[in-house]
Write an enzyme that holds these catalytic residues in place. Structure first.
Site, PDB file in Angstrom:
ATOM      1  CB  SER A   1      -0.884   0.071   1.241  1.00  0.00           C
ATOM      2  OG  SER A   1      -0.169   0.065   2.638  1.00  0.00           O
ATOM      3  CG  ASN A   2       3.649   2.695   2.895  1.00  0.00           C
ATOM      4  OD1 ASN A   2       3.384   4.086   3.480  1.00  0.00           O
ATOM      5  ND2 ASN A   2       3.325   1.875   3.793  1.00  0.00           N
TER       6      ASN A   2
ATOM      7  CG  LEU B   1       8.829  -7.975   5.921  1.00  0.00           C
ATOM      8  CD1 LEU B   1       7.987  -9.032   6.339  1.00  0.00           C
ATOM      9  CD2 LEU B   1       9.011  -6.707   6.882  1.00  0.00           C
ATOM     10  CE  LYS B   2      14.113 -12.557   3.616  1.00  0.00           C
ATOM     11  NZ  LYS B   2      14.009 -13.631   4.591  1.00  0.00           N
ATOM     12  CG  LEU B   3      20.497  -6.144   7.225  1.00  0.00           C
ATOM     13  CD1 LEU B   3      19.831  -5.024   8.241  1.00  0.00           C
ATOM     14  CD2 LEU B   3      21.565  -6.857   7.824  1.00  0.00           C
TER      15      LEU B   3
ATOM     16  CG  ASN C   1      12.407   1.285   6.174  1.00  0.00           C
ATOM     17  OD1 ASN C   1      11.840   0.641   5.797  1.00  0.00           O
ATOM     18  ND2 ASN C   1      12.456   1.107   7.741  1.00  0.00           N
TER      19      ASN C   1
ATOM     20  CG  HIS D   1       9.976   1.107  12.129  1.00  0.00           C
ATOM     21  ND1 HIS D   1      10.074  -0.174  11.780  1.00  0.00           N
ATOM     22  CD2 HIS D   1       9.399   1.357  13.354  1.00  0.00           C
ATOM     23  CE1 HIS D   1       9.935  -1.020  13.034  1.00  0.00           C
ATOM     24  NE2 HIS D   1       9.607   0.132  13.796  1.00  0.00           N
TER      25      HIS D   1
ATOM     26  CD  GLU E   1       3.003   2.674   7.960  1.00  0.00           C
ATOM     27  OE1 GLU E   1       3.548   2.494   6.869  1.00  0.00           O
ATOM     28  OE2 GLU E   1       2.846   1.964   8.838  1.00  0.00           O
TER      29      GLU E   1
HETATM   30  N1  LIG Z   1      20.025  -1.979   6.234  1.00  0.00           N
HETATM   31  C1  LIG Z   1      18.878  -2.060   6.531  1.00  0.00           C
HETATM   32  N2  LIG Z   1      17.861  -3.012   5.961  1.00  0.00           N
HETATM   33  C2  LIG Z   1      16.632  -2.766   6.262  1.00  0.00           C
HETATM   34  C3  LIG Z   1      16.116  -1.577   7.230  1.00  0.00           C
HETATM   35  C4  LIG Z   1      17.030  -0.829   7.758  1.00  0.00           C
HETATM   36  O1  LIG Z   1      16.874   0.171   8.420  1.00  0.00           O
HETATM   37  N3  LIG Z   1      18.440  -0.801   7.407  1.00  0.00           N
HETATM   38  N4  LIG Z   1      14.832  -1.553   7.510  1.00  0.00           N
HETATM   39  C5  LIG Z   1      13.985  -2.747   7.153  1.00  0.00           C
HETATM   40  C6  LIG Z   1      12.630  -2.557   7.463  1.00  0.00           C
HETATM   41  N5  LIG Z   1      12.123  -3.108   8.819  1.00  0.00           N
HETATM   42  C7  LIG Z   1      11.860  -1.924   9.652  1.00  0.00           C
HETATM   43  O2  LIG Z   1      11.635  -0.791   9.262  1.00  0.00           O
HETATM   44  C8  LIG Z   1      12.635  -4.155   9.456  1.00  0.00           C
HETATM   45  C9  LIG Z   1      12.238  -5.370   8.608  1.00  0.00           C
HETATM   46  C10 LIG Z   1      12.292  -6.683   9.044  1.00  0.00           C
HETATM   47  C11 LIG Z   1      13.041  -7.036  10.294  1.00  0.00           C
HETATM   48  C12 LIG Z   1      13.267  -8.214  10.728  1.00  0.00           C
HETATM   49  O3  LIG Z   1      13.596  -8.508  11.895  1.00  0.00           O
HETATM   50  N6  LIG Z   1      13.018  -9.194   9.648  1.00  0.00           N
HETATM   51  C13 LIG Z   1      13.378 -10.649  10.095  1.00  0.00           C
HETATM   52  C14 LIG Z   1      13.031 -11.429   8.938  1.00  0.00           C
HETATM   53  C15 LIG Z   1      11.531 -11.388   8.431  1.00  0.00           C
HETATM   54  C16 LIG Z   1      11.200 -12.210   7.453  1.00  0.00           C
HETATM   55  O4  LIG Z   1      12.171 -12.616   6.572  1.00  0.00           O
HETATM   56  O5  LIG Z   1      10.047 -12.567   7.303  1.00  0.00           O
HETATM   57  C17 LIG Z   1      14.904 -10.909  10.535  1.00  0.00           C
HETATM   58  O6  LIG Z   1      16.004 -10.142  10.067  1.00  0.00           O
HETATM   59  O7  LIG Z   1      15.025 -11.874  11.287  1.00  0.00           O
HETATM   60  C18 LIG Z   1      13.087  -5.692  10.930  1.00  0.00           C
HETATM   61  C19 LIG Z   1      13.145  -4.569  10.667  1.00  0.00           C
HETATM   62  C20 LIG Z   1      14.227  -3.480   5.791  1.00  0.00           C
HETATM   63  N7  LIG Z   1      15.803  -3.582   5.783  1.00  0.00           N
HETATM   64  N1  GAR Z   2       9.775  -2.721   9.999  1.00  0.00           N
HETATM   65  C1  GAR Z   2       9.290  -2.801   8.954  1.00  0.00           C
HETATM   66  C2  GAR Z   2       7.811  -2.797   8.986  1.00  0.00           C
HETATM   67  O1  GAR Z   2       7.033  -3.235   9.583  1.00  0.00           O
HETATM   68  N2  GAR Z   2       7.078  -1.870   7.742  1.00  0.00           N
HETATM   69  C3  GAR Z   2       5.668  -2.022   7.739  1.00  0.00           C
HETATM   70  O2  GAR Z   2       5.088  -3.004   6.907  1.00  0.00           O
HETATM   71  C4  GAR Z   2       3.954  -2.452   6.307  1.00  0.00           C
HETATM   72  C5  GAR Z   2       4.038  -2.630   5.130  1.00  0.00           C
HETATM   73  O3  GAR Z   2       2.592  -2.281   4.498  1.00  0.00           O
HETATM   74  P1  GAR Z   2       2.382  -2.030   3.035  1.00  0.00           P
HETATM   75  O4  GAR Z   2       3.038  -3.262   2.349  1.00  0.00           O
HETATM   76  O5  GAR Z   2       0.950  -2.045   2.726  1.00  0.00           O
HETATM   77  O6  GAR Z   2       2.922  -0.659   2.485  1.00  0.00           O
HETATM   78  C6  GAR Z   2       3.766  -0.842   6.794  1.00  0.00           C
HETATM   79  O7  GAR Z   2       3.130  -0.702   8.017  1.00  0.00           O
HETATM   80  C7  GAR Z   2       5.360  -0.441   7.271  1.00  0.00           C
HETATM   81  O8  GAR Z   2       5.539   0.407   8.137  1.00  0.00           O
END
Ligand SMILES: Nc1nc2c(c(=O)[nH]1)N[C@@H](CN(C=O)c1ccc(C(=O)N[C@@H](CCC(=O)O)C(=O)O)cc1)CN2
Ligand code: GAR
Length: 285
Positions: free
Chosen positions: A83-84, A160-162, A177, A179, A249
């Site tokens: 949606s974002n 959801l990946k780093l 990003n 959050h 958001e």
């Molecule tokens: N280098 C960076 N990569 C990402 C960031 C960032 O700030 N620096 N933000 C994330 C988005 N995010 C929060 O905003 C976030 C996404 C996912 C996780 C997390 O714990 N993921 C799990 C795996 C989840 C899955 O694969 O379903 C994990 O790593 O164990 C935390 C925060 C995007 N990338």
């Molecule tokens: N830490 C990362 C995280 O939780 N991100 C969150 O995932 C949702 C994605 O919604 P969308 O796919 O509808 O945009 C949003 O709420 C965003 O802030």
């Protein structure tokens, strides 16, 4: 040489001229010959003619919005419904955001964001390669693709990946990003989706809201650019809070990306990024 835009009273705003267009073009044509320069405008106080020119250019940019400004090229990273991504894509198509979305990157090729991209002519790139996504590309292949597409900015939107450090370093001050909490609270590894809102409710916090931040090599530790607040109600379920935050958001991310694509992000002396007002070049948030 650097010049001053203005002083906020809390430290000088700084700009550094972008490299010559030729250098930028050659970097784009031959691949990653040089790193894309941060678009942020940073000027240091000076009476030098170049400084005055830089400040005047920054003011002109602030006054004129995107008039005559090069249209930026965006890659949006998603893992879920998107949606974002849709909010940003719609704002770009509608002319509010001075950019084109030239790629959708996802680790989940069947997700809603990827479906929307395919339905609207946006190329989909699967990253990273995994057992569940064997067609995924490597980090180097992704970097090459982003450079071939001349991507200026990367926007994470529910990804959801780093993001690997190689990508962070290749796009300095050019990855955002969103959050769903008021960072630094309720951020970091394990804090995504409903998990964030469950933790907020369990904490007894009375306010929550989205944070737009620049991305560094760790989860959610990059510099905060913008936030919005929403109330946390006594009987909120995580789903109800999530919906309230998500509504904000869509607005705060589009506003932040609009500023990014109009070169209205300025970096304060202490490293805090500010958004310069579209109408008043002396006003920052
Ligand atoms: N280098 C960076 N990569 C990402 C960031 C960032 O700030 N620096 N933000 C994330 C988005 N995010 C929060 O905003 C976030 C996404 C996912 C996780 C997390 O714990 N993921 C799990 C795996 C989840 C899955 O694969 O379903 C994990 O790593 O164990 C935390 C925060 C995007 N990338
Ligand atoms: N830490 C990362 C995280 O939780 N991100 C969150 O995932 C949702 C994605 O919604 P969308 O796919 O509808 O945009 C949003 O709420 C965003 O802030």
């Amino acid at each position: 040489m650097e010049a001053a835009i203005a002083s906020t009273g809390s430290g000088l705003l700084r700009s550094s001229p972008k490299p010559p267009a030729r250098q930028q073009r050659s970097a784009r044509v031959v691949g990653f010959a040089s790193q894309p320069q941060p678009r942020a405008v940073r000027c240091k106080r000076s009476t030098h003619p170049a400084a005055r020119a830089c400040a005047a250019a920054a003011r002109a940019g602030a006054m004129g919005g995107s008039v005559g400004m090069e249209r930026k090229r965006l890659a949006v990273f998603v893992s879920g419904g998107g949606s974002n991504f849709r909010a940003i894509h719609d704002a770009a198509l509608g002319g509010k955001v001075n950019a084109d979305v030239v790629a959708l990157v996802t680790d989940k090729p069947g997700c809603g964001g990827a479906e929307h991209a395919r339905g609207n002519g946006v190329p989909v790139v699967v990253f990273p390669k995994s057992k569940s996504a064997p067609a995924g590309v490597s980090t180097d292949e992704l970097l090459n693709t982003l450079r071939e597409l001349r991507v200026d900015f990367i926007l994470l939107a529910g990804y959801l990946k780093l993001i690997p450090v190689e990508l962070v370093q290749a796009y300095p001050r050019s990855i955002l990003n969103i959050h769903p909490s008021l960072l630094p609270a309720f951020g970091g590894k394990g804090y995504y989706g409903l998990k964030v809102h469950k933790a907020v409710i369990a904490s007894g916090a009375r306010y929550s809201g989205p944070t737009v931040h620049f991305v560094d090599e760790h989860y959610d530790t990059g510099r905060t650019l913008a936030q919005r607040i929403v109330p946390v109600l006594a009987n909120d379920t995580p789903e109800q809070l999530a919906a309230r935050v998500l509504h904000e958001e869509h607005q705060v991310y589009v506003d932040a990306v609009t500023a990014l694509c109009e070169d209205r992000i300025v970096w304060r002396e202490d490293g805090v990024p500010l958004i310069r007002s579209q109408t008043n070049p002396n006003e920052y948030t």
